[in-house]
Enzyme design. Structure first.
Site, PDB file in Angstrom:
ATOM      1  N   HIS A 150      14.809  68.283  14.819  1.00 43.69           N
ATOM      2  CA  HIS A 150      15.046  66.984  15.450  1.00 43.69           C
ATOM      3  C   HIS A 150      14.752  67.112  16.942  1.00 43.69           C
ATOM      4  O   HIS A 150      14.835  68.212  17.516  1.00 43.69           O
ATOM      5  CB  HIS A 150      16.491  66.557  15.264  1.00 43.69           C
ATOM      6  CG  HIS A 150      16.818  66.086  13.880  1.00 43.69           C
ATOM      7  ND1 HIS A 150      17.866  65.248  13.626  1.00 43.69           N
ATOM      8  CD2 HIS A 150      16.242  66.336  12.680  1.00 43.69           C
ATOM      9  CE1 HIS A 150      17.931  64.993  12.337  1.00 43.69           C
ATOM     10  NE2 HIS A 150      16.951  65.659  11.728  1.00 43.69           N
ATOM     11  N   CYS A 168      22.528  62.275  15.336  1.00 44.65           N
ATOM     12  CA  CYS A 168      23.105  62.470  14.003  1.00 44.65           C
ATOM     13  C   CYS A 168      24.189  63.547  14.074  1.00 44.65           C
ATOM     14  O   CYS A 168      24.430  64.136  15.131  1.00 44.65           O
ATOM     15  CB  CYS A 168      22.012  62.876  13.018  1.00 44.65           C
ATOM     16  SG  CYS A 168      21.369  64.551  13.304  1.00 44.65           S
ATOM     17  N   CYS A 172      22.790  67.002  15.316  1.00 46.39           N
ATOM     18  CA  CYS A 172      22.487  67.010  16.745  1.00 46.39           C
ATOM     19  C   CYS A 172      23.754  66.886  17.585  1.00 46.39           C
ATOM     20  O   CYS A 172      23.871  67.530  18.626  1.00 46.39           O
ATOM     21  CB  CYS A 172      21.488  65.912  17.068  1.00 46.39           C
ATOM     22  SG  CYS A 172      19.875  66.235  16.298  1.00 46.39           S
ATOM     23  N   GLU A 177      16.425  66.359  19.593  1.00 41.86           N
ATOM     24  CA  GLU A 177      17.505  66.904  20.412  1.00 41.86           C
ATOM     25  C   GLU A 177      17.604  68.423  20.282  1.00 41.86           C
ATOM     26  O   GLU A 177      17.774  69.131  21.270  1.00 41.86           O
ATOM     27  CB  GLU A 177      18.855  66.306  19.998  1.00 41.86           C
ATOM     28  CG  GLU A 177      18.951  64.810  20.138  1.00 41.86           C
ATOM     29  CD  GLU A 177      18.650  64.078  18.827  1.00 41.86           C
ATOM     30  OE1 GLU A 177      17.599  64.352  18.200  1.00 41.86           O
ATOM     31  OE2 GLU A 177      19.456  63.223  18.442  1.00 41.86           O
TER      32      GLU A 177
END
Length: 152
Positions: free
Chosen positions: A51, A81, A84, A53
């Site tokens: 992801h 999410c 993260c 992040e």
């Protein structure tokens, strides 16, 4: 100031979109300068951990030379999410700024408030809704185009 850095996160999201990835981008700022960038690479890498992040956090840790990112701010185009949010807590990032809410998967404001959870030993301040229309619009356009493509 938040808008300036969110625009850089949007540039990262556009890089993800150009690869056919969900357009989410992140930047990490330290002392007023961007020290790390990331954009979604989950489809490209076939790795659920890539992801925006997490990529940015990994890169920032390399730059700082520590897993503790205590003097940094994370800018991300979509509310983080659960994975993260966990990475944010574990890396001690004190401030998170996001663009669009994620009602189906966001764990900063939407589904729960992990970054403010008092049982953790670290919490992060949150600023949401920065350039929200632009960040959300990119995602809506992406998924609309994906649905149209699948119909054909």
């Amino acid at each position: 100031m938040h808008e300036t850095f969110m625009k850089l996160a949007i540039e990262e999201a556009k890089k993800a979109e150009a690869l056919g990835e969900v357009p989410i981008g992140a930047v990490i700022v330290h002392d007023g300068a961007v020290i790390a960038r990331g954009h979604n690479l989950r489809e490209t890498s076939q790795n659920p951990l890539t992801h925006a992040e997490v990529i940015a956090i990994n890169r920032a840790s390399e730059v700082v030379g520590s897993w503790r990112l205590e003097d940094c701010t994370l800018y991300v185009t979509l509310e983080p999410c659960v994975m993260c949010s966990g990475a944010i807590v574990m890396s001690r990032i004190p401030h998170v700024v996001y663009g669009a809410k994620d009602p189906k998967g966001g764990t900063v404001d939407s589904l729960m408030h992990l970054l403010g959870e008092p049982r953790f030993n670290h919490r992060a301040a949150v600023t949401g809704g920065i350039l929200e229309a632009e960040c959300g619009g990119m995602l809506k356009s992406f998924f609309r185009a994906l649905r149209e493509k699948r119909k054909k």
